[in-house]
Design a protein around this motif. Structure first.
Motif, PDB file in Angstrom:
ATOM      1  N   GLY A   1      27.440  35.919 -77.008  1.00  0.00           N
ATOM      2  CA  GLY A   1      26.938  36.868 -76.264  1.00  0.00           C
ATOM      3  C   GLY A   1      26.086  38.163 -77.243  1.00  0.00           C
ATOM      4  O   GLY A   1      25.728  39.106 -76.303  1.00  0.00           O
ATOM      5  N   GLY A   2      26.193  37.751 -78.281  1.00  0.00           N
ATOM      6  CA  GLY A   2      25.177  38.848 -79.238  1.00  0.00           C
ATOM      7  C   GLY A   2      24.969  38.506 -80.530  1.00  0.00           C
ATOM      8  O   GLY A   2      24.993  37.232 -80.783  1.00  0.00           O
ATOM      9  N   PHE A   3      24.320  39.491 -81.212  1.00  0.00           N
ATOM     10  CA  PHE A   3      23.714  39.088 -82.607  1.00  0.00           C
ATOM     11  C   PHE A   3      25.027  38.584 -83.439  1.00  0.00           C
ATOM     12  O   PHE A   3      24.730  37.523 -84.433  1.00  0.00           O
ATOM     13  N   LEU A   4      26.129  39.114 -83.187  1.00  0.00           N
ATOM     14  CA  LEU A   4      27.252  38.708 -84.271  1.00  0.00           C
ATOM     15  C   LEU A   4      28.072  37.560 -83.536  1.00  0.00           C
ATOM     16  O   LEU A   4      28.849  37.234 -84.302  1.00  0.00           O
ATOM     17  N   SER A   5      27.613  36.822 -82.662  1.00  0.00           N
ATOM     18  CA  SER A   5      28.434  35.856 -82.189  1.00  0.00           C
ATOM     19  C   SER A   5      28.407  34.724 -83.017  1.00  0.00           C
ATOM     20  O   SER A   5      27.402  34.273 -83.699  1.00  0.00           O
ATOM     21  N   ARG A   6      29.076  33.731 -82.557  1.00  0.00           N
ATOM     22  CA  ARG A   6      29.274  32.420 -83.429  1.00  0.00           C
ATOM     23  C   ARG A   6      28.033  31.562 -83.471  1.00  0.00           C
ATOM     24  O   ARG A   6      27.771  30.998 -84.464  1.00  0.00           O
ATOM     25  N   LEU A   7      27.582  31.355 -82.239  1.00  0.00           N
ATOM     26  CA  LEU A   7      26.164  30.614 -82.127  1.00  0.00           C
ATOM     27  C   LEU A   7      25.430  30.976 -82.960  1.00  0.00           C
ATOM     28  O   LEU A   7      24.515  30.264 -83.601  1.00  0.00           O
ATOM     29  N   ASN A   8      24.998  32.270 -82.662  1.00  0.00           N
ATOM     30  CA  ASN A   8      23.912  32.895 -83.370  1.00  0.00           C
ATOM     31  C   ASN A   8      24.036  33.181 -85.079  1.00  0.00           C
ATOM     32  O   ASN A   8      23.085  32.568 -85.853  1.00  0.00           O
ATOM     33  N   ALA A   9      25.185  33.190 -85.401  1.00  0.00           N
ATOM     34  CA  ALA A   9      25.754  33.245 -86.956  1.00  0.00           C
ATOM     35  C   ALA A   9      25.470  31.915 -87.507  1.00  0.00           C
ATOM     36  O   ALA A   9      25.024  32.035 -88.517  1.00  0.00           O
ATOM     37  N   ASP A  10      25.856  30.805 -86.938  1.00  0.00           N
ATOM     38  CA  ASP A  10      25.485  29.494 -87.268  1.00  0.00           C
ATOM     39  C   ASP A  10      24.386  29.092 -87.362  1.00  0.00           C
ATOM     40  O   ASP A  10      23.576  28.624 -88.363  1.00  0.00           O
ATOM     41  N   ILE A  11      23.829  28.991 -86.135  1.00  0.00           N
ATOM     42  CA  ILE A  11      22.327  28.381 -85.979  1.00  0.00           C
ATOM     43  C   ILE A  11      21.096  29.382 -86.595  1.00  0.00           C
ATOM     44  O   ILE A  11      20.244  28.806 -87.295  1.00  0.00           O
ATOM     45  N   ARG A  12      21.134  30.666 -86.473  1.00  0.00           N
ATOM     46  CA  ARG A  12      20.103  31.553 -86.932  1.00  0.00           C
ATOM     47  C   ARG A  12      20.504  31.843 -88.210  1.00  0.00           C
ATOM     48  O   ARG A  12      19.822  31.881 -89.158  1.00  0.00           O
ATOM     49  N   GLU A  13      21.639  32.800 -88.537  1.00  0.00           N
ATOM     50  CA  GLU A  13      22.028  33.325 -89.796  1.00  0.00           C
ATOM     51  C   GLU A  13      22.420  32.639 -90.824  1.00  0.00           C
ATOM     52  O   GLU A  13      21.955  32.514 -91.982  1.00  0.00           O
ATOM     53  N   ASP A  14      23.248  31.409 -90.457  1.00  0.00           N
ATOM     54  CA  ASP A  14      23.563  30.409 -91.726  1.00  0.00           C
ATOM     55  C   ASP A  14      22.502  29.457 -91.954  1.00  0.00           C
ATOM     56  O   ASP A  14      22.230  28.934 -93.059  1.00  0.00           O
ATOM     57  N   LYS A  15      21.992  28.853 -90.773  1.00  0.00           N
ATOM     58  CA  LYS A  15      21.173  27.521 -91.051  1.00  0.00           C
ATOM     59  C   LYS A  15      19.740  28.055 -90.972  1.00  0.00           C
ATOM     60  O   LYS A  15      19.097  27.474 -91.321  1.00  0.00           O
ATOM     61  N   GLY A  16      19.280  29.155 -90.424  1.00  0.00           N
ATOM     62  CA  GLY A  16      17.674  29.491 -90.357  1.00  0.00           C
ATOM     63  C   GLY A  16      16.981  28.617 -89.638  1.00  0.00           C
ATOM     64  O   GLY A  16      15.927  28.480 -89.728  1.00  0.00           O
TER      65      GLY A  16
END
Length: 966
Positions: free
Chosen positions: A794-809
């Motif tokens: 639901g937000g920038f710090l959510s698990r899905l965003n952290a994984d696909i965007r922030e960790d994997k790029g």
């Protein structure tokens, strides 16, 4: 968000630049006495409105050069923190395009004493925490509770002074991938490559405004840690920064805080000025390009003067008259008049040292190109010869001033008072520059505008035609310096190790003080004589009112009619009444600084009025005429039907729209919620709609016994109710029974599967997944589910965003949500990802969903963020009239009490990790989820075999008739 701002014309063109109207109601006799009484109220003059636009401030400067501006606004216990670094993409040298924006992303990755910038601020209730890059600046914004101001200043000062020890090769590589996916996401849209072509032709190689802020893929690939360090040391010194603190703060309080946190940071080098003025072409230039677009788009572009030039206000108003007003010259001539276009626009995008002047025409399918071009150019030629009328100038100025007054609601963010003051100081050494510009606009004459427009738009022009067809150009090669093919430069090793840095001083974050709970506005209720309920929340922060009349209809009502009926009927409302035609309605709104708009949500059809308090009476009278007396003239229905068909073609060429339409049809079957969420139905249904259908739908759905009115703004109930009574009180419900939507209709059983929509030449795949939940919108006690979704996606710090965007790029952003409609609720996951990672991304999403909470329970940090952090952020969420009105209307739709938001803090505090985990186990698991992928089959399909899900392949819809004829 972390965005490079994109030009508004691009977004408007992608949406076909088609305006919507208000929703029609059954006809009744007018109450002429009340109408006359409200119509006699005089409209405010431009000069009166300018006096209402005021942002008082104090300013001081530290010894290190940091400029701080303070504006006091005590309406809520929040402070907007806005920093403008006076460096943008225009400062990038050859071979480093896109670097200012890439660096902006890295600025959020933590500093020497702040491991992560977002987590502490979100935990403290900051909304939003964001940044953006443009040609002239890079800005960073957060709006925090007053008690968290010291924390925000500590964090901003730590990354301003001590960023580099925390910037690693891993972070650089991650954010490089995110930015490149942001570029792919923009390039993947219809007309997504045209901005590159316009800049390449307006400016010579090396001009600072020529290359795109997003940059080129090659330059992003080559960025090194040494580049990061040099960009920081060369540009991010405090002497190159304007900071604005706006809201619950004063200068006496702010100064010692700013000195404490920023005073020890040493000055940096002065940012060297660059020459970036307008360029006059030596001749007209024309260019055609084919692309996967719904209709031909013609544009005319010039570079113009910068924002400090005396001609800038006249150009902004002049272009607004040409193609920005609803009653613009282009609109009246080409859309409503000759009906050669389905959308037009014109605007002056004004930057610090130059501007981009652009007009665009979306050619109606079937219209001969030569005819369209001739008519398009003829409108401009006539306008430059004649100039605008006094009335056009007044309308353009009043509508502009009304928008500026509305912007005063926000203390921070990208468009609030903090940004307004910061831009004035950063670009013009005057925080009150906005005031001088508005005064100049209010003093404009028709001859002044004609003279300035002729001066700048009579020069050679760049003409671009984007023609429906196969995309033949590659965005990955565009956006750079421009001479790479003829003058290649050696690229450095992007993973070269720079020298070690000296350690930064240790600094300790201050604690967050006590933050009070939300004080929601007092709510009043009344009932009109015909039974329409009225809800009012009075707010006096700005002299404006927002009023919405909702009807229990929405696009779900199309299940009982012809698909597309509700939206077309609503769009017809401001296309003519018994006494005014479409142009007359548009002109009346512009004179008043008002806006009447209409739209269909899933459950409700809505007519919204935004009005200046000084002009509320005549504005409400106009709204009543639009709502109660729509003409549904044959010619106008025919024209709007053609425009709707063009909008449908646009939706079918947009990967985002296409994925949602495909998913909802698959999930809901014959349920009313299977109707496309854009409300456009299908080509066959739209083509069949008639004026009689519009009148029938108007009488069937827009009736007083299906209506409610919600109002927020600077008005009392004693003032409001008589106006509403005069406008709507005599309106009687028909004798026929109220229609009933079958929201309890059967829904197909959940099925885990993949639907692959083949869209060739797509640099990204848009993944849209979902499942219908065994839950409807009126269910109580669903807050644990909403908090569980905040943890998941639901937000920038959510698990899905952290994984696909922030960790994997692999993506620019991943999102999940649970719809809040009246009937069955729906889990939605949206993930645009680079094409070669489509299968791996779906596998990762499935794993992340399944892990909550079985393998990875809700952590203490996540619990605090989604509960206490959300509580602290509640005052930020209700800063504007529109946000309060939206909350009240949602309460009404979902059957919640008026006190819902006031009691939400205690509800959140009583929700523990176990309750959130239980909701995730029940509703957010991947079992039974349908996955829709809109992407290039040749790239994507081989990646799906290992997922073990059945795959159905379908072609992207064909949109016949999109091309103009030569």
């Amino acid at each position: 968000m972390r965005i490079a701002t994109t030009p508004s014309l691009k977004a408007l063109a992608a949406a076909l630049v088609l305006s919507t109207s208000a929703a029609p109601l059954p006809l009744l006799a007018r109450d002429e006495a009340s109408e006359a009484a409200t119509a006699k109220a005089p409209a405010a003059t431009p000069q009166q409105l300018v006096r209402q636009v005021d942002i008082p401030y104090e300013m001081f400067k530290l010894d290190n050069g940091l400029t701080t501006i303070v504006h006091t606004d005590r309406k809520a216990p929040i402070v907007g923190v806005t920093l403008y670094y006076e460096v943008g993409s225009k400062n990038e040298p050859r071979g480093k395009t896109g670097f200012a924006h890439l660096y902006e992303h890295l600025f959020f990755g933590g500093s020497a004493n702040v491991p992560n910038f977002d987590i502490p601020l979100e935990a403290a209730g900051s909304t939003p925490t964001n940044g953006s890059t443009w040609y002239d600046r890079t800005n960073y914004v957060e709006t925090v509770p007053t008690a968290a101001l010291d924390l925000a200043l500590f964090m901003e000062s730590d990354r301003m002074g001590h960023l580099l020890p925390a910037v690693t090769q891993e972070k650089l590589d991650q954010q490089r991938g995110v930015v490149q996916n942001e570029k792919r996401q923009g390039d993947n849209q219809p007309y997504g490559l045209s901005d590159y072509v316009v800049s390449d032709n307006l400016y010579p190689v090396g001009h600072p405004y020529r290359h795109a802020t997003i940059g080129s893929m090659a330059d992003l690939d080559a960025a090194t840690l040494s580049d990061v360090r040099k960009w920081f040391t060369d540009h991010y010194g405090p002497n190159n920064v304007v900071m604005v603190l706006s809201g619950d703060i004063d200068a006496a309080t702010a100064r010692p805080k700013v000195q404490k946190w920023f005073g020890s940071i040493p000055r940096g080098p002065e940012v060297k000025p660059v020459a970036a003025g307008p360029v006059t072409l030596d001749r007209d230039i024309s260019r055609d390009m084919t692309d996967q677009v719904p209709v031909m788009r013609l544009t005319r572009s010039w570079s113009g003067p910068g924002l400090n030039d005396a001609d800038a206000p006249a150009l902004q108003i002049g272009m607004h008259i040409l193609g920005g007003l609803a009653s613009s010259r282009l609109d009246n001539a080409l859309v409503r008049g000759a009906q050669l276009a389905v959308g037009v626009t014109a605007a002056a995008q004004v930057f610090e040292e130059a501007s981009q002047l652009e007009m665009a025409m979306m050619v109606k399918p079937g219209v001969e190109r030569a005819k369209a071009e001739a008519a398009f150019d003829a409108v401009l030629a006539k306008y430059l010869k004649e100039g605008p009328s006094e009335d056009e100038v007044r309308r353009a100025v009043v509508s502009t001033l009304s928008s500026q007054i509305g912007a005063l609601e926000r203390v921070g963010g990208f468009g609030g008072k903090g940004a307004t003051l910061a831009e004035g100081e950063a670009y013009s050494s005057d925080p009150a520059k906005y005031k001088h510009d508005l005064e100049a606009m209010a003093a404009l004459t028709p001859e002044k505008i004609r003279s300035v427009m002729t001066k700048w738009l009579s020069r050679p022009v760049f003409k671009l035609a984007v023609i429906p067809g196969e995309r033949t150009e590659d965005g990955a090669t565009m956006g750079g310096w421009g001479d790479e093919a003829t003058s290649p430069s050696p690229q450095p090793d992007p993973h070269a190790t720079p020298p070690a840095l000296a350690p930064a001083p240790e600094r300790t974050a201050p604690p967050v003080g006590t933050i009070g709970d939300l004080a929601f506005p007092a709510i009043e209720h009344a009932t009109l004589s015909n039974g329409i309920p009225v809800t009012l929340a009075r707010r006096t922060a700005v002299p404006k009112v927002q009023l919405t009349m909702d009807f229990d209809a929405g696009y779900a009502a199309d299940a009982l009619d012809t698909p597309g009926t509700q939206r077309l009927m609503l769009d017809m409302l401001d296309e003519g009444t018994d006494t005014l035609d479409a142009t007359g309605i548009a002109e009346a709104q512009e004179r008043l600084g008002a806006k009447v708009s209409s739209y269909a949500g899933v459950d409700t059809s809505s007519v919204t009025l935004t009005a200046l308090t000084a002009n509320l009476a005549p504005s409400l009278s106009l709204m009543a005429d639009v709502v109660l007396h729509p003409a549904f003239a044959d010619a106008e229905v025919s024209r709007l039907r053609e425009s709707s068909l063009a909008q449908l073609q646009a939706a079918l060429t947009s990967p985002n729209s296409l994925s949602r339409r495909t998913l909802d049809a698959a999930l809901f079957g014959d349920h009313p919620y299977a109707q496309p969420s854009d409300g456009l139905g299908n080509a066959q249904s739209l083509a069949a709609l008639t004026p009689a259908d519009m009148k029938a739908a108007h009488a069937k759905w827009l009736r007083p016994d299906l209506a409610r009115i919600t109002v927020v703004g600077d008005v009392t109930m004693a003032q409001l109710k008589p106006l509403l009574e005069g406008a709507f009180g005599q309106w009687k419900a028909p004798s026929t029974p109220k229609p009933v939507k079958r929201l309890d209709a059967a829904i197909p059983a959940p099925a885990a599967r993949i639907i692959l929509v083949d869209r060739p030449n797509s640099p990204q795949s848009v993944i849209m997944a979902g499942r219908v939940l065994a839950l409807d919108g009126t269910a109580k006690g669903t807050e644990p589910l909403e908090l569980a979704n905040d943890v998941l996606g639901g937000g920038f710090l959510s698990r899905l965003n952290a994984d696909i965007r922030e960790d994997k790029g692999w993506s620019y952003g991943v999102y999940s949500g649970v719809t809040q409609n009246k009937g069955p609720r729906e889990l939605i996951v949206r993930a645009p990802v680079q094409s070669d990672k489509t299968g791996a991304a779906i596998a990762a999403l499935i794993a992340d969903m399944a892990a909550l909470p079985a393998e990875k329970p809700v952590s203490a940090e996540e619990l605090q963020r989604v509960t206490e952090g959300a509580i602290r952020g509640l005052p930020n969420q209700f800063e504007t009239n529109a946000s309060v009105e939206g909350a009240l209307r949602k309460n009404q739709t979902l059957g919640r009490p008026d006190t819902y938001y006031e009691t939400l803090a205690s509800t959140y505090r009583a929700t523990d990790a176990a309750a959130i985990g239980k909701a995730a186990s029940e509703y957010l698991q991947p079992a039974g989820v349908t996955w829709v992928i809109v992407g290039d089959r040749s790239v994507v399909e081989p990646q799906l075999a290992e997922l073990g899900l059945p795959v159905e392949v379908m072609p992207a819809p064909v949109t016949p008739g999109g091309e103009g004829e030569d």
